[in-house]
Design a protein around this motif. Structure first.
Motif, mmCIF file in Angstrom:
data_model
loop_
_atom_site.group_PDB
_atom_site.id
_atom_site.type_symbol
_atom_site.label_atom_id
_atom_site.label_comp_id
_atom_site.label_asym_id
_atom_site.label_seq_id
_atom_site.Cartn_x
_atom_site.Cartn_y
_atom_site.Cartn_z
ATOM 1 N N GLU A 139 5.755 5.240 5.877
ATOM 2 C CA GLU A 139 4.913 5.848 5.725
ATOM 3 C C GLU A 139 5.089 6.963 4.764
ATOM 4 O O GLU A 139 5.545 7.375 5.281
ATOM 5 C CB GLU A 139 3.986 5.509 6.903
ATOM 6 N N LEU A 140 4.808 6.429 3.395
ATOM 7 C CA LEU A 140 4.024 7.741 2.526
ATOM 8 C C LEU A 140 2.933 8.781 2.503
ATOM 9 O O LEU A 140 1.806 7.512 2.332
ATOM 10 C CB LEU A 140 4.733 7.237 1.257
ATOM 11 N N PRO A 141 2.866 9.318 1.931
ATOM 12 C CA PRO A 141 1.412 9.706 2.227
ATOM 13 C C PRO A 141 0.509 9.497 1.022
ATOM 14 O O PRO A 141 0.784 8.508 -0.247
ATOM 15 C CB PRO A 141 1.579 11.255 1.583
ATOM 16 N N LEU A 142 -1.304 9.255 1.090
ATOM 17 C CA LEU A 142 -1.774 8.802 0.236
ATOM 18 C C LEU A 142 -1.721 9.433 -1.769
ATOM 19 O O LEU A 142 -1.586 8.169 -2.241
ATOM 20 C CB LEU A 142 -2.885 9.271 0.897
ATOM 21 N N ASP A 143 -0.880 10.731 -0.903
ATOM 22 C CA ASP A 143 -1.158 11.013 -2.662
ATOM 23 C C ASP A 143 0.581 10.162 -3.365
ATOM 24 O O ASP A 143 0.853 11.184 -4.727
ATOM 25 C CB ASP A 143 -1.153 12.439 -2.796
ATOM 26 N N ALA A 144 1.537 9.679 -2.903
ATOM 27 C CA ALA A 144 2.415 9.515 -2.980
ATOM 28 C C ALA A 144 2.462 7.989 -4.405
ATOM 29 O O ALA A 144 1.725 7.425 -4.077
ATOM 30 C CB ALA A 144 3.286 8.377 -2.345
ATOM 31 N N ASP A 182 1.034 -1.269 -0.121
ATOM 32 C CA ASP A 182 0.078 -0.101 0.103
ATOM 33 C C ASP A 182 0.810 1.111 -0.364
ATOM 34 O O ASP A 182 1.950 1.178 -0.862
ATOM 35 C CB ASP A 182 -0.897 0.496 1.134
ATOM 36 N N HIS A 183 0.774 2.177 1.711
ATOM 37 C CA HIS A 183 1.953 3.398 1.116
ATOM 38 C C HIS A 183 2.841 2.560 2.602
ATOM 39 O O HIS A 183 2.829 4.110 2.763
ATOM 40 C CB HIS A 183 0.639 4.979 1.099
#
Length: 69
Positions: free
Chosen positions: A41-46, A25-26
């Motif tokens: 953890e990367l942001p959802l817009d990555a 996922d992210h």
């Protein structure tokens, strides 16, 4: 507005080949020598399909472009 997201974390080596990166996922699970384990953890817009990863002086850097919203 920034078009590239950058996430970093210290790691116990300077060689990317000694690290195992498992994206889900992210989140990217980072596994390394000596029992090292860390979740980034990367942001959802990555855009997780276009990651650029490197290690320099014991710091893992993950770059991801932002997806258009």
């Amino acid at each position: 507005m920034t078009r590239t997201l950058v996430v970093t974390c210290p790691v116990p080596c300077d060689d990317l080949a000694r690290l195992e990166l498992n994206p889900l996922d992210h989140t990217i699970e980072v596994v390394g020598p000596g029992g090292f384990r860390h979740d980034l953890e990367l942001p959802l817009d990555a855009d997780m399909s276009h990651l650029h990863v490197e290690v320099y002086r014991g710091v893992l850097e993950v770059r991801a472009p932002r997806r258009a919203t």
